[in-house]
Motif scaffolding. Structure first.
Motif, PDB file in Angstrom:
ATOM      1  N   SER A 289     -13.040  -5.822   0.710  1.00 57.43           N
ATOM      2  CA  SER A 289     -12.874  -4.435   0.276  1.00 57.43           C
ATOM      3  C   SER A 289     -11.427  -4.148  -0.119  1.00 57.43           C
ATOM      4  O   SER A 289     -11.160  -3.509  -1.142  1.00 57.43           O
ATOM      5  CB  SER A 289     -13.291  -3.486   1.407  1.00 57.43           C
ATOM      6  OG  SER A 289     -14.624  -3.703   1.798  1.00 57.43           O
ATOM      7  N   MET A 290     -10.480  -4.649   0.689  1.00 55.88           N
ATOM      8  CA  MET A 290      -9.069  -4.361   0.422  1.00 55.88           C
ATOM      9  C   MET A 290      -8.575  -5.022  -0.853  1.00 55.88           C
ATOM     10  O   MET A 290      -7.977  -4.361  -1.713  1.00 55.88           O
ATOM     11  CB  MET A 290      -8.213  -4.798   1.614  1.00 55.88           C
ATOM     12  CG  MET A 290      -8.135  -3.787   2.731  1.00 55.88           C
ATOM     13  SD  MET A 290      -6.858  -4.201   3.945  1.00 55.88           S
ATOM     14  CE  MET A 290      -7.592  -5.616   4.755  1.00 55.88           C
ATOM     15  N   TRP A 291      -8.800  -6.347  -0.986  1.00 54.53           N
ATOM     16  CA  TRP A 291      -8.228  -6.987  -2.178  1.00 54.53           C
ATOM     17  C   TRP A 291      -8.894  -6.504  -3.453  1.00 54.53           C
ATOM     18  O   TRP A 291      -8.248  -6.394  -4.506  1.00 54.53           O
ATOM     19  CB  TRP A 291      -8.217  -8.505  -2.065  1.00 54.53           C
ATOM     20  CG  TRP A 291      -9.504  -9.272  -1.997  1.00 54.53           C
ATOM     21  CD1 TRP A 291     -10.013  -9.929  -0.925  1.00 54.53           C
ATOM     22  CD2 TRP A 291     -10.436  -9.528  -3.071  1.00 54.53           C
ATOM     23  NE1 TRP A 291     -11.203 -10.549  -1.232  1.00 54.53           N
ATOM     24  CE2 TRP A 291     -11.475 -10.335  -2.550  1.00 54.53           C
ATOM     25  CE3 TRP A 291     -10.489  -9.160  -4.419  1.00 54.53           C
ATOM     26  CZ2 TRP A 291     -12.553 -10.763  -3.320  1.00 54.53           C
ATOM     27  CZ3 TRP A 291     -11.560  -9.594  -5.189  1.00 54.53           C
ATOM     28  CH2 TRP A 291     -12.579 -10.373  -4.640  1.00 54.53           C
TER      29      TRP A 291
ATOM     30  N   ASN B  33       0.823  -1.216   0.000  1.00 59.54           N
ATOM     31  CA  ASN B  33       0.000   0.000   0.000  1.00 59.54           C
ATOM     32  C   ASN B  33       0.852   1.259   0.000  1.00 59.54           C
ATOM     33  O   ASN B  33       0.580   2.209  -0.748  1.00 59.54           O
ATOM     34  CB  ASN B  33      -0.915  -0.002   1.229  1.00 59.54           C
ATOM     35  CG  ASN B  33      -2.260  -0.637   0.961  1.00 59.54           C
ATOM     36  OD1 ASN B  33      -3.044  -0.160   0.147  1.00 59.54           O
ATOM     37  ND2 ASN B  33      -2.520  -1.743   1.621  1.00 59.54           N
TER      38      ASN B  33
ATOM     39  N   ILE C 169      -8.497   1.134   4.895  1.00 58.78           N
ATOM     40  CA  ILE C 169      -9.043  -0.063   5.540  1.00 58.78           C
ATOM     41  C   ILE C 169      -7.969  -0.852   6.275  1.00 58.78           C
ATOM     42  O   ILE C 169      -8.221  -1.415   7.344  1.00 58.78           O
ATOM     43  CB  ILE C 169      -9.763  -0.941   4.495  1.00 58.78           C
ATOM     44  CG1 ILE C 169     -10.976  -0.188   3.938  1.00 58.78           C
ATOM     45  CG2 ILE C 169     -10.225  -2.256   5.120  1.00 58.78           C
ATOM     46  CD1 ILE C 169     -11.665  -0.881   2.796  1.00 58.78           C
ATOM     47  N   ILE C 170      -6.751  -0.896   5.742  1.00 67.04           N
ATOM     48  CA  ILE C 170      -5.698  -1.641   6.450  1.00 67.04           C
ATOM     49  C   ILE C 170      -5.376  -0.978   7.790  1.00 67.04           C
ATOM     50  O   ILE C 170      -4.991  -1.646   8.754  1.00 67.04           O
ATOM     51  CB  ILE C 170      -4.420  -1.761   5.580  1.00 67.04           C
ATOM     52  CG1 ILE C 170      -3.477  -2.842   6.147  1.00 67.04           C
ATOM     53  CG2 ILE C 170      -3.689  -0.443   5.471  1.00 67.04           C
ATOM     54  CD1 ILE C 170      -4.058  -4.220   6.192  1.00 67.04           C
TER      55      ILE C 170
ATOM     56  N   SER D 241     -14.771   3.018   0.437  1.00 65.30           N
ATOM     57  CA  SER D 241     -14.364   2.202   1.579  1.00 65.30           C
ATOM     58  C   SER D 241     -15.357   2.325   2.728  1.00 65.30           C
ATOM     59  O   SER D 241     -15.643   1.340   3.415  1.00 65.30           O
ATOM     60  CB  SER D 241     -12.951   2.585   2.035  1.00 65.30           C
ATOM     61  OG  SER D 241     -12.857   3.967   2.317  1.00 65.30           O
TER      62      SER D 241
ATOM     63  N   SER E 238      -7.905   1.215   0.032  1.00 63.85           N
ATOM     64  CA  SER E 238      -7.237   0.066   0.638  1.00 63.85           C
ATOM     65  C   SER E 238      -6.391   0.479   1.838  1.00 63.85           C
ATOM     66  O   SER E 238      -6.379  -0.183   2.879  1.00 63.85           O
ATOM     67  CB  SER E 238      -6.360  -0.631  -0.410  1.00 63.85           C
ATOM     68  OG  SER E 238      -5.610  -1.662   0.171  1.00 63.85           O
TER      69      SER E 238
ATOM     70  N   VAL F   9      -3.869 -10.168   1.066  1.00 68.02           N
ATOM     71  CA  VAL F   9      -5.108  -9.913   1.806  1.00 68.02           C
ATOM     72  C   VAL F   9      -5.999 -11.149   1.819  1.00 68.02           C
ATOM     73  O   VAL F   9      -6.644 -11.466   2.827  1.00 68.02           O
ATOM     74  CB  VAL F   9      -5.864  -8.713   1.200  1.00 68.02           C
ATOM     75  CG1 VAL F   9      -7.247  -8.560   1.834  1.00 68.02           C
ATOM     76  CG2 VAL F   9      -5.071  -7.430   1.397  1.00 68.02           C
TER      77      VAL F   9
ATOM     78  N   ARG G  44     -13.704  -6.152   5.758  1.00 66.00           N
ATOM     79  CA  ARG G  44     -12.410  -5.517   5.498  1.00 66.00           C
ATOM     80  C   ARG G  44     -11.651  -6.224   4.374  1.00 66.00           C
ATOM     81  O   ARG G  44     -11.081  -5.585   3.491  1.00 66.00           O
ATOM     82  CB  ARG G  44     -11.544  -5.556   6.766  1.00 66.00           C
ATOM     83  CG  ARG G  44     -11.855  -4.534   7.841  1.00 66.00           C
ATOM     84  CD  ARG G  44     -13.211  -4.620   8.440  1.00 66.00           C
ATOM     85  NE  ARG G  44     -13.274  -3.988   9.762  1.00 66.00           N
ATOM     86  CZ  ARG G  44     -14.362  -3.403  10.216  1.00 66.00           C
ATOM     87  NH1 ARG G  44     -15.466  -3.330   9.466  1.00 66.00           N
ATOM     88  NH2 ARG G  44     -14.374  -2.880  11.432  1.00 66.00           N
ATOM     89  N   LYS G  45     -11.620  -7.550   4.432  1.00 65.54           N
ATOM     90  CA  LYS G  45     -10.793  -8.309   3.497  1.00 65.54           C
ATOM     91  C   LYS G  45     -11.226  -8.137   2.041  1.00 65.54           C
ATOM     92  O   LYS G  45     -10.412  -7.802   1.170  1.00 65.54           O
ATOM     93  CB  LYS G  45     -10.799  -9.793   3.870  1.00 65.54           C
ATOM     94  CG  LYS G  45     -10.062 -10.124   5.155  1.00 65.54           C
ATOM     95  CD  LYS G  45     -10.203 -11.587   5.526  1.00 65.54           C
ATOM     96  CE  LYS G  45      -9.653 -12.504   4.436  1.00 65.54           C
ATOM     97  NZ  LYS G  45      -9.728 -13.918   4.830  1.00 65.54           N
TER      98      LYS G  45
END
Length: 490
Positions: free
Chosen positions: A366-368, A300, A407-408, A354, A404, A470, A363-364
Motif C-alpha cells: 500500500s505504501m510504495w 513522507n 500507513i507508516i 488506505s 502513505s 518501503v 502495509r508495504k
C-alpha cells in the motif's frame, strides 16, 4: 506445566474483549490530539503570508515561521518518546498538551517577529509528542483490526486540516491571523480537561511489571465492552524469552509476577537514559527497519508538507513571478482559501484507499504504490499549468501521500517492541520533521525565485526514494501480534 494454560497475555485479552465502547472513547480522546496537531500544522499555510504582509518580512523570514515549528517538533518527538517509554503514555501526552495549548494560545499575542518565532518553536516541541497518542491508541486494539482502526484514527488528522481550512476561510478575510492562532489552540485544552479519565496502556503497564494495574484497566475495558477476560492470570509475553535463557527454577521464580522481579535489565536501562533506547533501535535485529523507517518518514513529511505549501504558492501570480503583488492580492483573494479548503478534502480519499488496502494487501504494498503514484501526479507540474489543473494534480498527489503517511504511522509502531515503541516512533518522527524543516525552504523560496521545475524535481526524487525504501523493509506486520522486547522482535 498445566498451570501454563491458566495464563493469558495482553494480546489474548484484547482478542477476547474485542473493539467496543472502551476503545471508542480512547479513539475519541487520542483523535482530539490528532485534530489539534493537524490544525496547528495546517495554519502555517495561512499565518506565514499574513505575517509577511503585516510585518514586511522577507521570504526567508516567512519560511522560518514554518521551519522553526519543525525544529521544535524534531526535539519534542524524541524527548516525549523517551518520556513516554520511561514514565508512561499518559505522562507523555499530558506534557505535550500543556506545552502545545499554552504556547499556541500565547503566540496569538506576539508583539513582534522574534516573540512569534520563539513561541511557535515551543508549540513545535509540544506537537512533537503527537506520536505518543498514536502509540497509546495502537496498544488498545486487537491485532486483526489494527490497520483499519489506525486508519480511522488517522482520519482525525483530516478532520483537523479541513476544520483549520474552514476557520481560515471564515476568519482571515474579516479579521487577522491572531484570531486564527487563538482559536486553533482550543483543541489542545480539551486534552487537559479530559486527562483525568484517560487510562494508561495495559501493554505498557504489563511490560513494566505493573500487572495488577494492567488487570484493572482490562477489567474496566471488559465491563464497558460487555465482554469477559480470558480465564487465568495476566502475564507478559516477555517472560517466554526469559524462560528460554534461565533454568527452570529461575523461570518459576520469575513467574511469581511480583512487580520488582518483573522489571528486566532492559527496562532498568531505559529508565536511566534514552541513549540505550537508541542503541536498541540500532541493534542487529532492528537497524535495517530503523534506517528504512527514517527514510520513509523523511520522504513522507517532505512530500506532504511540501504539497500543502505548494497549494498556496503555485498560483497564476507565482508563475508570473510577480512577487511584489503576490501577498496583497493573495490575502484578499478568497480563491486562495477555497483552493486550500478543496485540497484538504484530498485526504478523505487517501484515508478511504488506505483503509481498504491496509488489512487486505498489506502495509508495504500500500505504501510504495501510493508514493509512486504521487510522483506521477507531480510530473505535469514540472511545467506551468492552469490553476484548475494545478489544483487537481495537487489534490491527487496529496491523496496518495496522505494514504502513505497514514500507513507508516501504523507500520512503524508495529515494527518496534513495547519497550522502545514510543521512542522508536518518536525518533523516526523526528527524522520526518527534518523533512518538514527543509520542505518550506523548497516550496517557498524556489517557487518564488521562479524555479518551479527544480522544486518539483526535488519533490519527485524524495518521494520516489521513500517508495523505494518501503520495498526493502524486511517483513510485513499485517495481522501480527505486537512484541514487547527487542529480542522477541522479528
Amino acid at each position: 506445566m498445566g498451570d501454563e494454560k491458566e495464563r493469558y497475555t495482553v494480546d489474548d485479552a484484547l482478542m477476547s474483549l474485542g473493539f467496543g465502547r472502551f476503545q471508542a472513547l480512547v479513539l475519541a480522546y487520542s483523535g482530539m490530539g490528532w485534530v489539534s496537531e493537524a490544525m496547528e500544522m495546517m495554519l502555517l499555510s495561512f499565518v506565514g503570508p499574513a505575517v509577511h504582509a503585516e510585518w514586511k518580512l522577507s521570504s526567508h523570514e516567512e519560511s522560518l515561521i514554518t521551519s522553526v515549528v519543525f525544529v521544535g517538533m524534531l526535539i519534542g518527538a524524541y524527548s516525549w518518546g523517551v518520556v513516554s517509554d520511561n514514565y508512561g503514555r499518559r505522562t507523555g501526552f499530558l506534557f505535550t498538551a500543556l506545552v502545545t495549548s499554552g504556547a499556541g494560545f500565547l503566540s496569538a499575542f506576539s508583539p513582534n517577529y522574534l516573540c512569534l518565532i520563539v513561541l511557535r518553536f515551543i508549540v513545535g516541541v509540544g506537537l512533537g509528542g503527537g506520536h505518543v497518542l498514536s502509540s497509546w491508541f495502537l496498544e488498545f486494539i486487537p491485532a486483526p483490526n489494527r490497520g483499519t482502526w489506525m486508519i480511522v484514527f488517522s482520519s482525525f488528522w483530516t478532520i483537523g486540516t479541513i476544520l483549520e481550512a474552514s476557520l481560515a476561510w471564515a476568519i482571515m478575510p474579516i479579521s487577522n491571523w491572531r484570531w486564527l492562532l487563538a482559536v486553533s489552540s482550543l483543541p489542545s485544552f480539551l486534552l487537559l480537561i479530559f486527562y483525568g479519565v484517560a487510562p494508561e496502556s495495559p501493554r505498557y503497564l504489563c511490560m513494566r511489571g505493573r500487572t495488577q494495574d494492567a488487570v484493572h484497566v482490562l477489567e474496566t475495558m471488559a465491563r464497558m465492552n460487555s465482554s469477559l477476560l480470558p480465564p487465568g492470570i495476566l502475564t507478559s509475553a516477555k517472560r517466554t524469552e526469559v524462560d528460554d535463557i534461565l533454568n527452570s527454577s529461575e523461570a518459576m521464580h520469575l513467574i511469581t509476577l511480583e512487580k520488582h522481579e518483573s522489571i528486566t535489565d532492559e527496562d532498568k536501562i531505559l529508565k536511566i537514559t534514552g541513549i540505550s533506547a537508541l542503541c536498541q533501535l540500532l541493534s542487529p535485529k532492528l537497524i535495517r527497519s530503523t534506517l528504512l523507517l527514517w527514510i520513509v518518514f523523511f520522504g513522507n513529511a517532505f512530500g506532504y508538507y511540501g504539497i500543502v505549501l505548494l497549494t498556496s504558492k503555485l498560483s497564476d501570480e507565482n508563475r508570473s513571478c510577480r512577487k511584489n503583488e503576490m501577498y496583497s492580492n493573495h490575502l484578499q483573494d478568497t480563491n486562495f482559501y477555497m483552493d486550500v479548503f478543496i485540497t484538504s478534502f484530498a485526504e478523505i480519499p487517501g484515508l478511504l484507499v488506505s483503509a481498504a488496502l491496509v488489512d487486505r494487501v498489506g502495509r508495504k504494498i500500500s505504501m510504495w504504490a501510493m508514493l509512486f503514484i504521487s510522483c506521477a501526479f507531480l510530473v505535469p507540474l514540472l511545467f506551468h499549468q492552469k490553476e484548475a489543473i494545478t489544483t487537481t494534480l495537487l489534490f491527487g498527489a496529496r491523496t496518495c501521500v496522505t494514504g502513505s503517511f497514514d500507513i507508516i504511522y501504523i507500520f512503524a509502531p508495529e515494527t518496534y517492541p513495547t519497550s522502545v515503541r514510543s521512542t522508536g516512533l518518536g525518533i523516526a518522527s523526528s527524522v520526518g520533521r527534518l523533512g518538514g524543516v527543509v520542505s518550506p525552504l523548497v516550496a517557498v523560496n524556489l517557487i518564488e525565485s521562479c524555479h518551479q521545475m527544480e522544486a518539483i524535481l526535488l519533490f519527485e526524487f524524495i518521494l520516489f526514494l521513500a517508495g523505494l525504501a518501503v520495498t526493502f523493509f524486511p517483513f510485513e506486520t499485517m495481522g501480527h501480534d505486537l512484541t514487547d522486547s527487542v529480542s522477541s522482535s522479528n
